[in-house]
Design a protein around this motif. Structure first.
Motif, short mmCIF file in Angstrom:
data_model
loop_
_atom_site.label_atom_id
_atom_site.label_comp_id
_atom_site.label_asym_id
_atom_site.label_seq_id
_atom_site.Cartn_x
_atom_site.Cartn_y
_atom_site.Cartn_z
N UNK A 9 1.35 2.42 -6.22
CA UNK A 9 2.57 3.33 -6.21
C UNK A 9 2.48 4.49 -5.41
N UNK A 10 3.48 4.92 -4.97
CA UNK A 10 3.51 6.09 -3.84
C UNK A 10 3.30 7.49 -4.76
N UNK A 11 2.50 8.31 -4.23
CA UNK A 11 2.17 9.65 -4.68
C UNK A 11 1.90 10.48 -3.39
N UNK A 12 1.72 11.79 -3.90
CA UNK A 12 1.58 12.75 -2.92
C UNK A 12 -0.03 12.86 -2.55
N UNK A 13 -0.35 13.64 -1.55
CA UNK A 13 -2.00 13.94 -1.31
C UNK A 13 -2.10 14.68 -2.25
N UNK A 14 -1.71 15.35 -3.26
CA UNK A 14 -2.40 15.79 -4.33
C UNK A 14 -2.26 15.43 -5.52
N UNK B 26 0.83 -1.18 -0.03
CA UNK B 26 0.15 -0.17 0.02
C UNK B 26 0.78 1.24 -0.15
N UNK B 27 2.16 1.23 0.03
CA UNK B 27 3.13 2.37 0.45
C UNK B 27 4.18 2.30 -0.85
N UNK B 28 3.79 1.74 -2.04
CA UNK B 28 4.98 1.96 -3.17
C UNK B 28 5.47 0.82 -3.61
N UNK B 29 5.55 -0.22 -2.62
CA UNK B 29 6.26 -1.66 -2.97
C UNK B 29 7.65 -1.48 -2.94
N UNK B 30 8.57 -1.89 -3.97
CA UNK B 30 9.99 -1.72 -3.98
C UNK B 30 10.14 -0.36 -4.17
#
Length: 412
Positions: free
Chosen positions: A136-141, A88-92
């Motif tokens: 994938x990780x991404x910002x709140x926006x 849930x937080x970007x994997x590798x």
């Protein structure tokens, strides 16, 4: 950190508390930095870790902190929890994927090789899953995570993972040094006990050898009280001389064993001296084949060892049978081979030869110290002893000792 040679259960529980706290703190920090965090999934995973660890600590308290085989299941559970969080937080892409290596390192020092291999395969499958399926990780926006933020995360992950691995390796090093000191202490204690046992065996053997002439002297003295005569006095004088010779040999052997008489001797001289100690009737039964007349060998106890082997062989053989003493060189060793025509060693004696007070003869005849003394002598001189039965019958005992340089001066 260690209990009974394994990772302490208390330390494991503490590490899991720290891991859960670290996961929760990391989620809070990155959320504050603007990274979108799926709190339902990630918070739930951290909460499950806290609850399971509380239950684990309670259970370990009930069983006296004896985790034993349950460690592998905990490591697998933690690996699955880490995989869930990373999913849930970007994997590798998440820098904290490095903590797979921390889990493998911890498992490598606390689990069997098969369990570590199994955990490695599970970690490989988890990484493959994260490669294809992680969110994938991404910002709140909705924008991509800045490269600077990822670099900072990698730095923090390296520091934390490296610090843990370093602390674990330092603990292993301290434990290794402690075990090494313990081994050295036990080895010194064992050597001390063996030396004491060797001295006790020698003293017992010489006491046994002195008992015969002293008994004869006592009988002769009683005889002289009633009927003094020259013949009885001659017996006393002869047996007294015999006692003095035994004591002199004991003193010489002690000097040799402590290195006070460590000069090499000619092999022929040692063999001749040993044969001269035998009564004429026994000496005539010994066939000598001396093929190393010019060789030199350490004197320490060798004469006594040869006497032990020859007397054992003579006692094991019939009165009409001969005993062979063969001395020859082989590479840098001298081999003193004694063969008899007796019944040979029993299977029990072949398994336990050289142990003190173990003999196949009547206890009134033998004390079971001869081969023990020979074995200890060989070990002290960096040699060895070979014991076997001959195919045609009889026993063969071979004393192997290092050969001295021919240039070394022989002892007078």
């Amino acid at each position: 950190m260690w209990a009974g040679g394994a990772l302490s259960a208390r330390v494991l529980v503490l590490l899991r508390w720290m891991a859960a706290a670290g996961q929760g703190l990391t989620l809070l920090i990155v959320s504050g930095m603007g990274v979108e965090v799926p709190w339902a999934a990630c918070g739930g995973a951290v909460l499950v870790t806290l609850v399971t660890n509380a239950l684990l600590e309670w259970w370990l308290r009930q069983i006296g902190w004896q985790l034993k085989e349950g460690f592998f299941h905990l490591v697998v559970w933690d690996a699955l929890t880490l995989t869930f969080l990373l999913h849930w937080t970007g994997g590798l892409q998440n820098p904290f994927a490095l903590f797979y290596l921390v889990q493998l390192t911890l498992a490598a020092v606390a689990l069997r090789a098969s369990a570590v291999i199994g955990l490695g395969l599970l970690t490989t499958l988890a990484c493959a899953w994260l490669w294809w399926k992680a969110v994938p990780l991404h910002m709140a926006d909705g924008s991509h995570v800045p490269e600077t933020l990822l670099t900072q995360g990698i730095f923090v992950a390296l520091v934390l993972a490296g610090g843990f691995v370093l602390a674990l390796l330092l603990a292993l090093r301290r434990r290794s040094h402690r075990l090494q000191r313990e081994r050295e202490r036990l080895r010194a204690e064992l050597d001390s006990r063996e030396r004491f046992l060797s001295v006790a065996a020698l003293a017992t053997g010489f006491a046994h050898e002195l008992s015969t002439p002293l008994g004869t002297i006592a009988l002769a003295a009683e005889e002289m009280r009633a009927h003094p005569d020259a013949a009885t006095a001659a017996v006393i004088a002869h047996e007294t001389t015999r006692c003095q010779q035994v004591l002199q040999r004991l003193r010489e052997l002690g000097q040799e064993a402590t290195g006070l008489s460590a000069a090499p001797c000619a092999v022929s001289q040692v063999v001749e001296t040993a044969l001269n100690e035998l009564p004429q009737a026994q000496r005539s039964r010994v066939q000598v084949s001396l093929r190393a007349t010019g060789s030199l060998v350490a004197c320490a106890g060798l004469r006594e060892a040869l006497l032990v082997l020859l007397r054992n062989a003579l006692l094991a053989s019939a009165d009409a049978d001969t005993v062979s003493l063969i001395v020859y060189e082989q590479a840098a060793q001298l081999r003193f081979m004694v063969e008899d025509r007796g019944a040979g060693f029993s299977p029990e004696m072949l398994r336990h030869w050289g142990e003190p007070f173990r003999t196949s003869r009547d206890p009134g005849i033998g004390m079971g110290l001869g081969l023990f003394f020979v074995r200890r002598l060989a070990a002290s001189m960096h040699g060895s002893v070979e014991v076997a039965n001959q195919p045609e019958g009889g026993a063969r005992v071979t004393l192997l000792l290092p050969r001295h340089s021919p240039q070394a001066p022989a002892a007078s």
